[in-house]
Design an enzyme around this catalytic site. Structure first.
Site, short mmCIF file in Angstrom:
data_model
loop_
_atom_site.label_atom_id
_atom_site.label_comp_id
_atom_site.label_asym_id
_atom_site.label_seq_id
_atom_site.Cartn_x
_atom_site.Cartn_y
_atom_site.Cartn_z
N CYS A 1 0.80 -1.23 0.00
CA CYS A 1 0.00 0.00 0.00
C CYS A 1 0.83 1.27 0.00
O CYS A 1 0.27 2.36 -0.10
CB CYS A 1 -0.95 -0.02 1.19
SG CYS A 1 -1.89 -1.55 1.22
N HIS B 1 -2.88 8.17 5.91
CA HIS B 1 -3.11 6.85 5.32
C HIS B 1 -4.51 6.40 5.72
O HIS B 1 -5.27 5.93 4.89
CB HIS B 1 -2.03 5.88 5.78
CG HIS B 1 -2.09 4.55 5.11
ND1 HIS B 1 -2.07 4.42 3.74
CD2 HIS B 1 -2.22 3.29 5.59
CE1 HIS B 1 -2.16 3.14 3.42
NE2 HIS B 1 -2.26 2.43 4.52
N GLU C 1 -1.22 5.57 13.50
CA GLU C 1 -0.94 6.78 12.72
C GLU C 1 -1.19 8.04 13.56
O GLU C 1 -0.43 9.01 13.47
CB GLU C 1 -1.79 6.81 11.43
CG GLU C 1 -1.40 7.97 10.52
CD GLU C 1 -2.04 7.91 9.14
OE1 GLU C 1 -2.93 7.07 8.92
OE2 GLU C 1 -1.62 8.71 8.27
N LYS D 1 -10.02 7.94 2.20
CA LYS D 1 -10.22 6.56 1.75
C LYS D 1 -11.70 6.23 1.50
O LYS D 1 -12.01 5.38 0.67
CB LYS D 1 -9.64 5.58 2.77
CG LYS D 1 -8.11 5.59 2.87
CD LYS D 1 -7.48 4.67 1.86
CE LYS D 1 -6.01 4.36 2.10
NZ LYS D 1 -5.07 5.48 2.20
N HIS E 1 -9.75 1.76 -0.54
CA HIS E 1 -8.29 1.68 -0.45
C HIS E 1 -7.79 0.96 -1.70
O HIS E 1 -7.96 -0.23 -1.85
CB HIS E 1 -7.88 0.94 0.82
CG HIS E 1 -6.41 0.92 1.07
ND1 HIS E 1 -5.50 1.48 0.20
CD2 HIS E 1 -5.69 0.41 2.09
CE1 HIS E 1 -4.28 1.31 0.68
NE2 HIS E 1 -4.37 0.67 1.82
N PHE F 1 1.77 -3.16 4.09
CA PHE F 1 2.18 -4.46 4.65
C PHE F 1 3.70 -4.54 4.67
O PHE F 1 4.37 -4.03 3.77
CB PHE F 1 1.68 -5.59 3.75
CG PHE F 1 0.28 -6.03 4.06
CD1 PHE F 1 -0.53 -5.32 4.92
CD2 PHE F 1 -0.22 -7.19 3.48
CE1 PHE F 1 -1.82 -5.75 5.20
CE2 PHE F 1 -1.51 -7.62 3.75
CZ PHE F 1 -2.31 -6.90 4.61
#
Lengths: 709, 85
Positions: free
Chosen positions: A155, A288, A299, A318, A323, A381
């Site tokens: 991502c 994010h 975050e 998002k 996403h 990830f």
């Protein structure tokens, strides 16, 4: 000093195609999420997704390539149009770096489904399986012959691609770069994220107290990034400045973020350092903000750590798009550029009430604001983090310049070359036997796939961690974890969505090797997985050298790894990819690089060759970068794809250099040039003055580099 | 029918690829997740898949499974309580 500026944008999302449509959705607070219809999913059929419902043909997409490729192509076309630039004459100075994580999975799944359910083999979609497919399609169609690669770091891919493209502008590698990301929805990611229990079926609610997961989406976004001097020279409109970028690795877990957001903090601080900005100068952060419990909490901690008591306005967008994985960083980069241009803060749909554990509140509705510097966060990830900072076009650039110096090889770790063996292909693929070069039994570690084990073993052989040393890891791969991905999807389709395999999914991303190496060696610098067919290793080398040159790392590991698996063998055999002279192989090489040492790496250049292949042009390209008098021989990728052999021979002859090959010992696989590099280091250790490594990719990319004393 | 802890231990060893562990080495009350067996959150998700496959128990939120995943004994009790009739 060359400063990267943005002169064009293109965007294709569930919330609109084109910047104006997208901003209209943002201004109205209109989410693009709808129930999935792209493929059947009886189990999760009502779950919302950021699916692009428009007919891609009607939007003008080519009838070639995977769904990801076609989405990427549309965004590239729009970005190039908006920049009013034509590459037809200057394509050598123009390149492409794109984030791609899903690649052609959606299309390959249809082929596997047919095979499993009706025994029909139609393997054509597999041609577009590779993550780099979108890069090759765009580069070849629009005539970009500069450096090209895909970055498959889950991502954070799109954001890292934009940062990497900026580095190519800064270092003088290119004048113009097309950078961004593209990923389609797929059964793989659909089933995979559901198996991780990370999906909120009603749509994500980033930063909300009641958030309970992400929403998958698809899309593409591209930026045209130019050197400011060349952009001004051609009278281009400058939309924004890319003033900073930073990358880091949590080195913590395969899927979960570091609970305190330590890697996110490091990436934000790195971007601020590069931009030479204080945290207090950032006026907006596009978070994010996936909507998962863990990401948003980590975050928010990272934001409070970087910005202190006064966290700037922030929002996650998002819920507008879903996403879109590798595309999301690029989509959000476009949102940031538009926020600067329109002087408006985009809202965070899905947010209703503050989570006491988070304690800060995102932007709730569209607001006017004076914006000069904005930040965009992307985390993926493997704990791979990338952060971008965009500034108003009117600002004066402060971006720190890299200091180029010698780059040296201090050691090389190798798994392979393999030994001759015969592999049997298992059902449901048509049965068969293939002669291969096989690396044999490897040390077995729980939940470690063969590819990760090979990469890790070679990394351990090349490096012993030193406390306090800043280490970056870039491990290229051609086919990545096709074995794990194939297992996951075969099982998922044949069992009608029951029994997904979370452990297979979580390690199926290309960067799983690099991130497992980072966890093992506690490497918290850049962590990347470039993929670019036969030049995947050279792309990793480019990233590693850049990390050292920009002072972001004290030591950098550059490597490449590919594994044999039944999917690759079956399709390769069907297509006649291996002749009597070539056997498929596998292996991993990790090269340890530092600023000091006896063996130097010089003249690394990436590009693309034209068709038909022009020997004189290619020889001139090499001669312009390499001091041929200090080179004893050229070591090439000959002995792989037969159509490339004649090119290598002719170019070596045109340069009047002795020509040798290495694939006869390691076999044919995408990242085999890493073995070539290891062989070049051996030759130089044994007395050669200099060895030129020359690699061509079947789909048009090329690379050279020299190993010298 | 009750679920034996022995049966669960055998399944756990197979599921988690714990090649060097025998069922007898796992205590009924030993913590499953943590340093002893080296299991992590991805293994917990594998356990979720196993519960659905073998016992028909669907878990949609990992937090709901957490109390049950403490040990083999808590897991057996959870299966008893949640198993469809």
């Amino acid at each position: 000093m060359r400063f990267p500026v943005i002169t064009g944008v293109g965007i294709v999302t569930a919330a609109g195609c084109g910047v104006d449509e997208v901003w209209d959705s943002i201004a109205r607070g209109a989410s693009g999420l709808k129930p999935l219809s792209l493929f059947q999913s009886p189990r999760y059929g009502q779950v919302l997704a950021g699916e692009i419902k428009e007919d891609l043909d009607a939007l003008g997409a080519p009838r070639r390539g995977s769904r990801s490729d076609r989405l990427g192509w549309l965004a590239a076309r729009d970005a190039i149009r908006s920049a009013r630039i034509d590459f037809k004459n200057g394509g050598d100075r123009a390149g492409v770096v794109l984030g791609s994580s899903v690649g052609g999975s959606f299309d390959c799944e249809r082929f596997l489904e047919k095979l499993i359910k009706s025994g029909k083999m139609r393997a054509r979609p597999a041609r577009f399986h590779e993550c780099v497919s979108v890069v090759d399609l765009i580069a070849n169609d629009f005539g970009l012959y500069g450096p090209s690669m895909a970055l498959a770091v889950a991502c954070s891919s799109g954001a890292l691609a934009i940062g990497t493209a900026a580095e190519m502008i800064q270092s003088g590698e290119a004048d113009v770069m097309l950078a961004g990301g593209a990923d389609s929805l797929s059964r793989m990611t659909w089933g995979g994220f559901h198996s991780l229990l990370l999906v909120d079926g009603e749509g994500c609610k980033p930063f909300d107290a009641g958030r309970c997961g992400m929403t998958l989406g698809e899309g593409a976004a591209m930026l045209v990034i130019e050197a400011e001097e060349t952009a001004r020279a051609r009278g281009a409109q400058i939309l924004a400045r890319l003033s900073g970028w930073g990358a880091s690795c949590d080195a913590y877990h395969v899927t979960a973020p570091h609970p305190e957001g330590a890697g996110a903090v490091a990436a934000m601080q790195s971007a601020l350092r590069r931009a030479q900005l204080e945290a207090s100068e950032i006026q907006y952060v596009n978070a994010h903000g996936t909507g998962t419990r863990d990401n948003d909490l980590a975050e928010s901690k990272a934001l409070k750590n970087v910005f202190g008591a006064i966290v700037p306005a922030f929002s996650s967008t998002k819920r507008f798009f879903g996403h879109s994985l590798a595309a999301s960083g690029a989509i959000e980069a476009v949102v940031c550029i538009e926020a600067l241009r329109r002087q408006q803060l985009p809202p965070n749909p899905g947010f209703a009430s503050v989570d006491p554990a988070i304690g800060i509140e995102p932007v709730k509705s569209l607001q006017s604001a004076e914006l000069t510097h904005v930040m965009s966060n992307s985390f993926g990830f493997g704990g791979n983090n990338a952060v971008l900072i965009f500034s108003n076009a009117e600002t004066t650039a402060r971006t720190r310049a890299p200091e180029r110096g010698p780059i040296c090889v201090t050691s090389v770790g190798v798994v392979g070359p393999g030994v001759p063996n015969v592999r049997e292909i298992e059902a449901p693929l048509p049965a068969g036997k293939v002669e291969v070069f096989d690396c044999g039994e490897l040390p077995r570690e729980r939940r470690r796939s063969r590819l990760a084990q090979m990469a890790l073993t070679s990394a351990r052989r090349s490096h012993t961690p030193i406390a306090g040393e800043r280490l970056s890891v870039s491990i290229g791969t051609g086919m990545g974890f096709l074995g794990a991905a194939g297992n996951f999807i075969e099982n998922y389709i044949s069992k009608d969505e029951r029994e997904p395999m979370p452990s297979q999914f979580s390690t199926s991303v290309h960067n799983a090797a690099a991130s497992q190496v980072a966890m093992d060696l506690q490497a918290r610098g850049l962590n990347s997985a470039p993929t670019a067919g036969e030049i995947s290793f050279e792309c990793a080398l480019w990233q590693a050298i850049t990390q050292l040159a920009t002072g972001e790392a004290d030591r950098a590991l550059a490597g490449a790894a590919d594994e044999l698996n039944k999917y690759l063998l079956s399709i390769g055999q069907r297509w006649g990819m291996w002749t009597e002279k070539t056997r498929p192989g596998e292996g991993a090489v990790v090269v340890n690089l530092a600023r000091e040492g006896e063996i130097r790496v010089t003249a690394l250049r990436l590009g693309r060759y034209r068709r038909p292949f022009d020997v004189a042009r290619e020889a001139a390209w090499i001669a312009s970068s390499v001091d041929l008098k200090s080179v004893d021989l050229v070591l090439s990728g000959a002995g792989g794809a037969p159509q490339l052999d004649a090119y290598y021979e002719s170019v070596a002859a045109a340069l009047s250099l002795e020509h040798r090959a290495y694939k006869q010992t390691c076999g044919e696989f995408h990242s085999a040039s890493a073995f070539g590099f290891a062989a070049a280091v051996d030759l130089v250790k044994n007395g050669a003055r200099g060895v030129l490594l020359y690699t061509l990719a079947l789909r048009g990319a090329k690379a050279i580099c020299c190993v010298q004393r | 029918m009750s679920v034996s802890t022995q049966e669960l231990k055998t399944k756990i060893i197979e599921l988690f690829e714990l090649d060097d562990v025998t069922p007898d080495e796992i205590g009924d009350d030993q913590p499953l997740f943590g340093p002893a067996l080296g299991l992590d959150s991805i293994d917990a998700l594998e356990l979720v898949v196993l519960l659905e496959r073998d016992y028909g128990i669907v878990i949609k939120d990992i937090e709901a499974g957490r109390p049950a995943f403490q040990s083999v004994r808590t897991l057996a009790a959870f299966i008893e309580a949640k198993r469809p009739a």
